[in-house]
Design a protein around this motif. Structure first.
Motif, PDB file in Angstrom:
ATOM      1  N   GLN A  49      22.456 -34.678  39.102  1.00  0.00           N
ATOM      2  CA  GLN A  49      23.489 -33.840  38.488  1.00  0.00           C
ATOM      3  C   GLN A  49      23.104 -33.403  37.077  1.00  0.00           C
ATOM      4  O   GLN A  49      23.510 -32.331  36.627  1.00  0.00           O
ATOM      5  CB  GLN A  49      24.827 -34.591  38.453  1.00  0.00           C
ATOM      6  CG  GLN A  49      25.454 -34.763  39.827  1.00  0.00           C
ATOM      7  CD  GLN A  49      26.706 -35.604  39.734  1.00  0.00           C
ATOM      8  OE1 GLN A  49      26.663 -36.828  39.866  1.00  0.00           O
ATOM      9  NE2 GLN A  49      27.831 -34.957  39.506  1.00  0.00           N
ATOM     10  N   TRP A  52      21.275 -30.342  37.743  1.00  0.00           N
ATOM     11  CA  TRP A  52      22.122 -29.262  38.262  1.00  0.00           C
ATOM     12  C   TRP A  52      22.944 -28.587  37.167  1.00  0.00           C
ATOM     13  O   TRP A  52      23.172 -27.382  37.219  1.00  0.00           O
ATOM     14  CB  TRP A  52      23.072 -29.803  39.329  1.00  0.00           C
ATOM     15  CG  TRP A  52      22.393 -30.345  40.551  1.00  0.00           C
ATOM     16  CD1 TRP A  52      21.099 -30.143  40.933  1.00  0.00           C
ATOM     17  CD2 TRP A  52      22.979 -31.191  41.545  1.00  0.00           C
ATOM     18  NE1 TRP A  52      20.845 -30.797  42.115  1.00  0.00           N
ATOM     19  CE2 TRP A  52      21.971 -31.460  42.515  1.00  0.00           C
ATOM     20  CE3 TRP A  52      24.243 -31.742  41.730  1.00  0.00           C
ATOM     21  CZ2 TRP A  52      22.214 -32.254  43.636  1.00  0.00           C
ATOM     22  CZ3 TRP A  52      24.481 -32.530  42.838  1.00  0.00           C
ATOM     23  CH2 TRP A  52      23.475 -32.786  43.791  1.00  0.00           C
ATOM     24  N   MET A  60      18.096 -27.093  44.239  1.00  0.00           N
ATOM     25  CA  MET A  60      19.409 -26.492  44.431  1.00  0.00           C
ATOM     26  C   MET A  60      19.689 -25.600  43.231  1.00  0.00           C
ATOM     27  O   MET A  60      19.238 -25.889  42.122  1.00  0.00           O
ATOM     28  CB  MET A  60      20.508 -27.561  44.551  1.00  0.00           C
ATOM     29  CG  MET A  60      20.385 -28.429  45.781  1.00  0.00           C
ATOM     30  SD  MET A  60      21.790 -29.565  45.972  1.00  0.00           S
ATOM     31  CE  MET A  60      23.058 -28.454  46.567  1.00  0.00           C
ATOM     32  N   PRO A  62      21.419 -24.031  39.947  1.00  0.00           N
ATOM     33  CA  PRO A  62      22.226 -24.685  38.913  1.00  0.00           C
ATOM     34  C   PRO A  62      23.718 -24.453  39.133  1.00  0.00           C
ATOM     35  O   PRO A  62      24.124 -23.440  39.721  1.00  0.00           O
ATOM     36  CB  PRO A  62      21.760 -24.004  37.621  1.00  0.00           C
ATOM     37  CG  PRO A  62      20.446 -23.386  37.941  1.00  0.00           C
ATOM     38  CD  PRO A  62      20.506 -23.022  39.389  1.00  0.00           C
ATOM     39  N   ARG A  70      29.320 -29.895  40.714  1.00  0.00           N
ATOM     40  CA  ARG A  70      28.852 -30.301  42.046  1.00  0.00           C
ATOM     41  C   ARG A  70      28.588 -31.803  42.079  1.00  0.00           C
ATOM     42  O   ARG A  70      27.987 -32.363  41.155  1.00  0.00           O
ATOM     43  CB  ARG A  70      27.573 -29.544  42.391  1.00  0.00           C
ATOM     44  CG  ARG A  70      26.987 -29.850  43.758  1.00  0.00           C
ATOM     45  CD  ARG A  70      25.587 -29.274  43.903  1.00  0.00           C
ATOM     46  NE  ARG A  70      25.579 -27.830  43.738  1.00  0.00           N
ATOM     47  CZ  ARG A  70      24.675 -27.164  43.031  1.00  0.00           C
ATOM     48  NH1 ARG A  70      23.700 -27.812  42.414  1.00  0.00           N
ATOM     49  NH2 ARG A  70      24.734 -25.863  42.938  1.00  0.00           N
TER      50      ARG A  70
END
Length: 335
Positions: A49, A52, A60, A62, A70
């Motif tokens: 995370q 992210w 994945m 951002p 998320r």
């Protein structure tokens, strides 16, 4: 109504409370065919995370400014327009930092009702699968081999060392506090290095003079350098994380990479979701260890969405004491 936490701005270093904002919005009803409404009960806080929310491109996209943060979570279905997903069923998936999540059933997994649901964010979830893939599938460990794990008292690390121990390996854990050293000793890992007070390279040489067969790296930088110095020829380096560089403008350098060539080392980075075809066998393996009493775990819980940011702070500082979780404290729902 739905309380949720959005990303207000990109963190500069370790996330701060000001980087997030709590909002209360109307639930987006009615449900479409195939959708369910999940009452989120527990949320996982994971090092990923930190990437992210940083804006850095990764496996994945951002989290966008203004979007719900998320995160993996578990919760109870309270409304359903999907066959086979009854109200009262527990599910897990990317539910986010919020009280309720409207989601298509293709994005979640059912979990058993007779098992503590938080286990599916920990030893039976992505945490456990990451450890299983790293040690068993990619690491291909064999009995009596020397296995070294960084952040060994963390969620992934503590599962990894227990898998290696169960397979008959000599296991060396690396961690950073006296309490974490004691936790590792409590679960049967006698050889532990405190990277804050010891020279990791020298301690490794003392503990495994013939060298390391497998290393699970969750840190990167100078700790990986220390392991490279002590690796056997042909050793495997499984790269799972780089917590030392998360939130930093530049990744920590790796100085001794020529040893990868001279020692014929194998270095393999991986993302656990690329190995979903191994999740069923991983679950069976981990469940067996758990039932045998050979897989223990700890949980570190933060109460309330308003305090969710503190879970990421503890992860970034290495202050978490076990699997980091956020407990969602629900107010009276207004559906």
């Amino acid at each position: 109504m739905n309380k949720r936490v959005i990303l207000k701005q990109r963190p500069d270093g370790i996330p701060k409370k000001e980087d997030f904002e709590v909002r209360i919005d109307a639930l987006q009803l009615p449900l479409k065919q195939g959708e369910i409404l999940v009452k989120v009960e527990w949320i996982s806080a994971d090092p990923a995370q930190l990437v992210w929310i940083s804006g850095v491109k990764s496996y994945m996209p951002p989290v966008r400014i203004g979007d719900t943060v998320r995160a993996f979570g578990v919760g109870l279905i309270v409304n359903s327009h999907a066959a086979g997903f009854k109200v009262g069923t527990y599910v897990s998936g990317l539910l986010g930092w919020q009280e309720y999540c409207k989601v298509h059933v293709s994005k979640v997994e059912k979990i058993p009702m007779n098992v503590n649901p938080t286990l599916f964010l920990g030893i039976f979830g992505m945490t456990g699968f990451t450890s299983y893939i790293a040690i068993k599938v990619l690491g291909k460990i064999k009995k009596k081999q020397v296995v070294v794990v960084s952040t060994a008292a963390g969620a992934v690390g503590s599962v990894a060392v227990q898998i290696a121990k169960a397979e008959g390996c000599k296991v060396i854990g690396i961690t950073g506090t006296a309490s974490k050293i004691q936790w590792l000793k409590d679960i049967g890992i006698s050889d532990v290095i405190n990277y804050k007070t010891e020279n990791v390279a020298s301690s490794l040489k003392t503990l495994c003079p013939e060298g390391i067969d497998l290393y699970l790296d969750n840190v990167g930088g100078e700790m990986l350098d220390a392991v490279l110095l002590n690796a056997k020829k042909g050793a495997r380096m499984i790269l799972c994380g780089a917590i030392q560089s998360y939130g930093q403008k530049k990744a920590q350098p790796l100085y001794l990479y020529p040893l990868v060539i001279s020692k014929s080392l194998k270095m393999k980075g991986f993302i656990v979701t690329d190995y979903q075809n191994k999740f069923d066998e991983g679950f069976r393996y981990l469940e067996s260890l758990y039932k045998q009493g050979n897989l223990k775990y700890k949980e570190d819980v933060v109460d309330g969405l308003e305090n969710a940011h503190t879970a990421l702070q503890k992860l970034a500082r290495g202050q978490n004491d076990g699997k980091m979780l956020i407990k969602v404290l629900h107010e009276a729902p207004k559906l």
